[in-house]
Scaffold this motif. Sequence first.
Motif, PDB file in Angstrom:
ATOM      1  N   ALA A   8       0.911  -1.167   0.013  1.00  0.00           N
ATOM      2  CA  ALA A   8       0.057   0.012   0.091  1.00  0.00           C
ATOM      3  C   ALA A   8       0.904   1.162  -0.074  1.00  0.00           C
ATOM      4  N   GLN A   9       2.150   1.090   0.722  1.00  0.00           N
ATOM      5  CA  GLN A   9       2.876   2.355   0.718  1.00  0.00           C
ATOM      6  C   GLN A   9       3.413   2.515  -0.686  1.00  0.00           C
ATOM      7  N   ALA A  10       3.681   1.595  -1.383  1.00  0.00           N
ATOM      8  CA  ALA A  10       4.279   1.755  -2.698  1.00  0.00           C
ATOM      9  C   ALA A  10       3.430   2.390  -3.650  1.00  0.00           C
ATOM     10  N   GLU A  11       2.111   2.097  -3.634  1.00  0.00           N
ATOM     11  CA  GLU A  11       1.170   3.005  -4.231  1.00  0.00           C
ATOM     12  C   GLU A  11       1.005   4.338  -3.863  1.00  0.00           C
ATOM     13  N   ALA A  12       1.097   4.644  -2.519  1.00  0.00           N
ATOM     14  CA  ALA A  12       0.975   6.017  -2.007  1.00  0.00           C
ATOM     15  C   ALA A  12       2.047   6.619  -2.406  1.00  0.00           C
ATOM     16  N   TYR A  13       3.028   6.262  -2.791  1.00  0.00           N
ATOM     17  CA  TYR A  13       4.124   7.120  -2.972  1.00  0.00           C
ATOM     18  C   TYR A  13       4.267   7.660  -4.491  1.00  0.00           C
ATOM     19  N   LEU A  14       3.051   7.122  -5.292  1.00  0.00           N
ATOM     20  CA  LEU A  14       2.951   7.858  -6.358  1.00  0.00           C
ATOM     21  C   LEU A  14       2.010   9.179  -6.466  1.00  0.00           C
ATOM     22  N   GLU A  15       1.442   9.366  -5.057  1.00  0.00           N
ATOM     23  CA  GLU A  15       0.870  10.550  -4.808  1.00  0.00           C
ATOM     24  C   GLU A  15       1.661  11.765  -4.706  1.00  0.00           C
ATOM     25  N   THR A  16       1.337  12.919  -4.778  1.00  0.00           N
ATOM     26  CA  THR A  16       2.193  14.108  -4.597  1.00  0.00           C
ATOM     27  C   THR A  16       2.502  14.169  -3.117  1.00  0.00           C
ATOM     28  N   PHE A 151      -1.758  12.703 -10.414  1.00  0.00           N
ATOM     29  CA  PHE A 151      -1.455  13.801  -9.796  1.00  0.00           C
ATOM     30  C   PHE A 151      -2.758  14.715  -9.776  1.00  0.00           C
ATOM     31  N   SER A 152      -2.847  15.254  -8.706  1.00  0.00           N
ATOM     32  CA  SER A 152      -3.998  16.281  -8.546  1.00  0.00           C
ATOM     33  C   SER A 152      -3.314  17.706  -8.954  1.00  0.00           C
ATOM     34  N   GLN A 153      -2.182  17.999  -8.855  1.00  0.00           N
ATOM     35  CA  GLN A 153      -1.446  19.255  -9.338  1.00  0.00           C
ATOM     36  C   GLN A 153      -0.094  18.833  -9.727  1.00  0.00           C
ATOM     37  N   PRO A 154       0.682  19.950 -10.660  1.00  0.00           N
ATOM     38  CA  PRO A 154       1.946  19.486 -10.862  1.00  0.00           C
ATOM     39  C   PRO A 154       2.813  19.067  -9.897  1.00  0.00           C
ATOM     40  N   MET A 180       1.307  16.003 -13.920  1.00  0.00           N
ATOM     41  CA  MET A 180       0.159  16.802 -13.579  1.00  0.00           C
ATOM     42  C   MET A 180      -1.449  16.207 -13.762  1.00  0.00           C
ATOM     43  N   ALA A 181      -2.408  16.923 -13.664  1.00  0.00           N
ATOM     44  CA  ALA A 181      -3.628  16.141 -13.916  1.00  0.00           C
ATOM     45  C   ALA A 181      -3.867  15.520 -14.888  1.00  0.00           C
ATOM     46  N   ALA A 214      16.745   0.388 -18.969  1.00  0.00           N
ATOM     47  CA  ALA A 214      16.101   1.737 -18.956  1.00  0.00           C
ATOM     48  C   ALA A 214      14.634   1.587 -19.334  1.00  0.00           C
ATOM     49  N   ASP A 215      14.059   2.320 -18.797  1.00  0.00           N
ATOM     50  CA  ASP A 215      12.609   2.231 -19.334  1.00  0.00           C
ATOM     51  C   ASP A 215      11.883   3.753 -19.208  1.00  0.00           C
ATOM     52  N   VAL A 216      10.940   4.090 -19.931  1.00  0.00           N
ATOM     53  CA  VAL A 216      10.166   5.272 -20.043  1.00  0.00           C
ATOM     54  C   VAL A 216       8.756   5.127 -20.286  1.00  0.00           C
ATOM     55  N   ALA A 217       8.059   5.634 -19.419  1.00  0.00           N
ATOM     56  CA  ALA A 217       6.678   5.496 -19.552  1.00  0.00           C
ATOM     57  C   ALA A 217       5.738   6.989 -19.863  1.00  0.00           C
ATOM     58  N   LEU A 218       4.883   7.163 -20.843  1.00  0.00           N
ATOM     59  CA  LEU A 218       4.405   8.575 -21.076  1.00  0.00           C
ATOM     60  C   LEU A 218       2.691   8.120 -20.834  1.00  0.00           C
ATOM     61  N   GLY A 219       2.039   8.894 -19.877  1.00  0.00           N
ATOM     62  CA  GLY A 219       0.730   8.611 -19.579  1.00  0.00           C
ATOM     63  C   GLY A 219       0.119   9.843 -19.811  1.00  0.00           C
ATOM     64  N   TRP A 220      -1.334   9.751 -20.316  1.00  0.00           N
ATOM     65  CA  TRP A 220      -2.284  10.644 -20.286  1.00  0.00           C
ATOM     66  C   TRP A 220      -3.328  10.451 -19.570  1.00  0.00           C
ATOM     67  N   THR A 221      -3.729  11.177 -18.700  1.00  0.00           N
ATOM     68  CA  THR A 221      -4.913  10.851 -17.669  1.00  0.00           C
ATOM     69  C   THR A 221      -5.888  12.248 -17.773  1.00  0.00           C
ATOM     70  N   PRO A 222      -6.972  12.195 -18.750  1.00  0.00           N
ATOM     71  CA  PRO A 222      -7.556  13.157 -18.979  1.00  0.00           C
ATOM     72  C   PRO A 222      -8.690  13.514 -17.787  1.00  0.00           C
ATOM     73  N   ASP A 223      -8.814  12.510 -17.148  1.00  0.00           N
ATOM     74  CA  ASP A 223      -9.699  12.494 -16.018  1.00  0.00           C
ATOM     75  C   ASP A 223      -9.336  11.251 -14.944  1.00  0.00           C
ATOM     76  N   GLU A 224      -9.994  11.416 -13.888  1.00  0.00           N
ATOM     77  CA  GLU A 224      -9.752  10.286 -12.743  1.00  0.00           C
ATOM     78  C   GLU A 224      -9.889   9.054 -13.185  1.00  0.00           C
ATOM     79  N   HIS A 225     -10.763   8.902 -14.189  1.00  0.00           N
ATOM     80  CA  HIS A 225     -11.316   7.319 -14.430  1.00  0.00           C
ATOM     81  C   HIS A 225     -10.338   6.744 -15.522  1.00  0.00           C
ATOM     82  N   THR A 226      -9.724   7.346 -16.317  1.00  0.00           N
ATOM     83  CA  THR A 226      -9.216   7.338 -17.689  1.00  0.00           C
ATOM     84  C   THR A 226      -7.585   7.318 -17.556  1.00  0.00           C
TER      85      THR A 226
END
Length: 707
Positions: A8-16, A151-154, A180-181, A214-226
């Motif tokens: 659970a802590q590992a997941e939480a670390y991804l929050e700001t 992220f809820s903010q940058p 960012m969001a 080496a790995d890179v990931a680019l994510g698009w999160t237009p809303d909290e469900h996508t």
Amino acid sequence: MFSMAAAAQAEAYLETDAHAEAAERLDAIVVTAQAPEDGVAWETDPKLPRQPVPASDGADYLKTIPGFSAIRNGGSNGDPVLRGMFGSRLNLLSNDGSMPGACPARMDNPLSYVAPETFDRVVVVKGPQTVLWGPVGSAGTVRFERDVARFSQPGAQVMGSVLAGSHGRRDALVDATAGMAQGYVRLSGNTSESDDYKAGDGQHVPSLWDKWNADVALGWTPDEHTVLELAIGRGDGEARYAGRGMDGSQFERHSTSLRFEKSGFDGALEKIEASAYRNEVDHVMDNYSLRAPNPMGSMPMPMVSNVTRLTHGGRVALEWQWRNWQLEAGADAQNSGHRRRGGMGIDAHLEQHWNDDAELRNRGVFAEARFHAGGASHWIAGLRADRSSALDLRADSGGMDHMHAAPAKHDADHDEHHAVHTWGREREHTLGSGFLRYEWRGDAGMSAFAGVGHTRRMPDYWELYSPQAGPMGAHDAFEGVQPERTTQLDIGVNYRSQRFDAWASAYVGRIDDYILFTYNPHATGGHGHSLPKHGAHDGHDMAPANRADNVDAGIRGMEAGFEYRALDALKLGATLAYAWGENRDSGAPLPQMPPLELRMSAGWEAEDWNLGLLWRVVNEQNRVAVGQGSIVGQDISASRGFGTLAINGSLRLGQLWRLSAGIDNLFDRAYSEHLNLAGSADFGYPADRVRILEPGRTAWMKLDFRY
């Protein structure tokens, strides 16, 4: 010890605000895993420090989970084993994609290409108790996963670590996420290297490795469900093997994946998941880059083999929920192609043309449902159907491509210097799998489960193409080896209280048409080297070095453990694992079964520091089938028991830093694992099948940072 709070802590670390939450407690060093939360599934954080200090491969990280072991050949790239089962009986996934290796003797098994610390969690399901993740692994399913960053903010998060230890061990890792969001970018990379080690008796063991990823990931999160994420990765390395006639001078991988997740629907539909991946490995083996050719052996001249495997596929799944029901259903597909080239002379493969030799495909549909029956009772069931095929493209002998890529005491070449009777032939099978499990969760900390599962497993690349002979009456393994059929009962119980946790699980299974390898003891050359079917140099015929057969087998075993918090800071724990197997056709033991193993631990955990002890005791193993095994290894002889003691500690340095250290094999014992390879004569090992010894006293220190 590992706890679910660590995941659970590992997941939480991804929050700001993750760095503030992470500072609340100091996780102890992982020495043995605690009980699973939901009966059959285990979860662990691969970023946490572990003891004994793991090698650079994924197999070493799994060994802290009771029931797991690894077929060792010194150094890195051990082949994972769960409850005595190996190869594709264990379904191994990273980022929900498959990345099987290319070597015909599994020098580069799938976890050779996995850098565990660059993932956020490892999820293990023991037994045929899920149908969601491709063809069912009869022994279990292992998934290395990365989380979606939101992220809820940058903002940004960074974690990293450096490790230094005996025998020239040097590791470094960085994992940084910014976003960012509306989206994020994640960069992760690691390096790991080690020199040859010394065993407890001072013996020098060829075992060095040097790897990077080496790995890179680019994510698009237009809303909290996508989320829509594209990930690209590369890696390479080299490794020296004390137990093989060749070393791995290249472990190059190219990985690309795309995933889409959508939730938040009105009505019964809960979630849609879709993913696609493309994984390619390019593996080079030779006898000159990391060793000198042995003029007295069967390969006195420089030789090289280059093999590649391209695997691509995808998965679509939908989740629904109605009152007491949950359902996940979908489809997946996988294509995998193998090719090879090689020859005599330094870098001779570069002048050769590629020869395709295999194409394997699988198409599957699945459905898994959970029903809440009221109170503490739950029923879980799954069904799956697969259409699997294999195409033989071995048009001719192809020269020296695979010679001596196998462990030194046997040869895994499948087609060198002899006609291929099944060229152009395609095998197709429709395979069904399913399970039914009952789970009960009481109010007093008690829970239990019982499940029965059945799966039919298509023979994998190594079982179809590597053996030089198949069952009696068949031209070769491709023609004669049949799919395995496994039926297994799994049961377990779990108890949790404020001071005491305990758990136990057991299994009993029947495997019809179990695929068993038998090695011909007369097919080895001088100084402990194996020869290809028709001899290495003189062209004289010899008996096949290995054969694959179908036999009926029975298996059973158990794992158990407890943790007692004698004081608020003092924890005592232990885990026990036992596996047993029998060839029901002959009454002989199944080969490559790990012995009874007990791990006992004690730890003192304060707010900012902890100390721990790990005592590992392994019993002798007398139930052996000498000369039989898998493509990875065979039973050499009965093995002796041993015990080792290790100490560890960690200290928080401010809010962002942690220093961990330990000493493995504190008393410098000389010992070897039962699942092991015999040493190669190239490094001075005698011809009478001497096991490779494990590292002697090993000190290590790790500094990690998280912000």
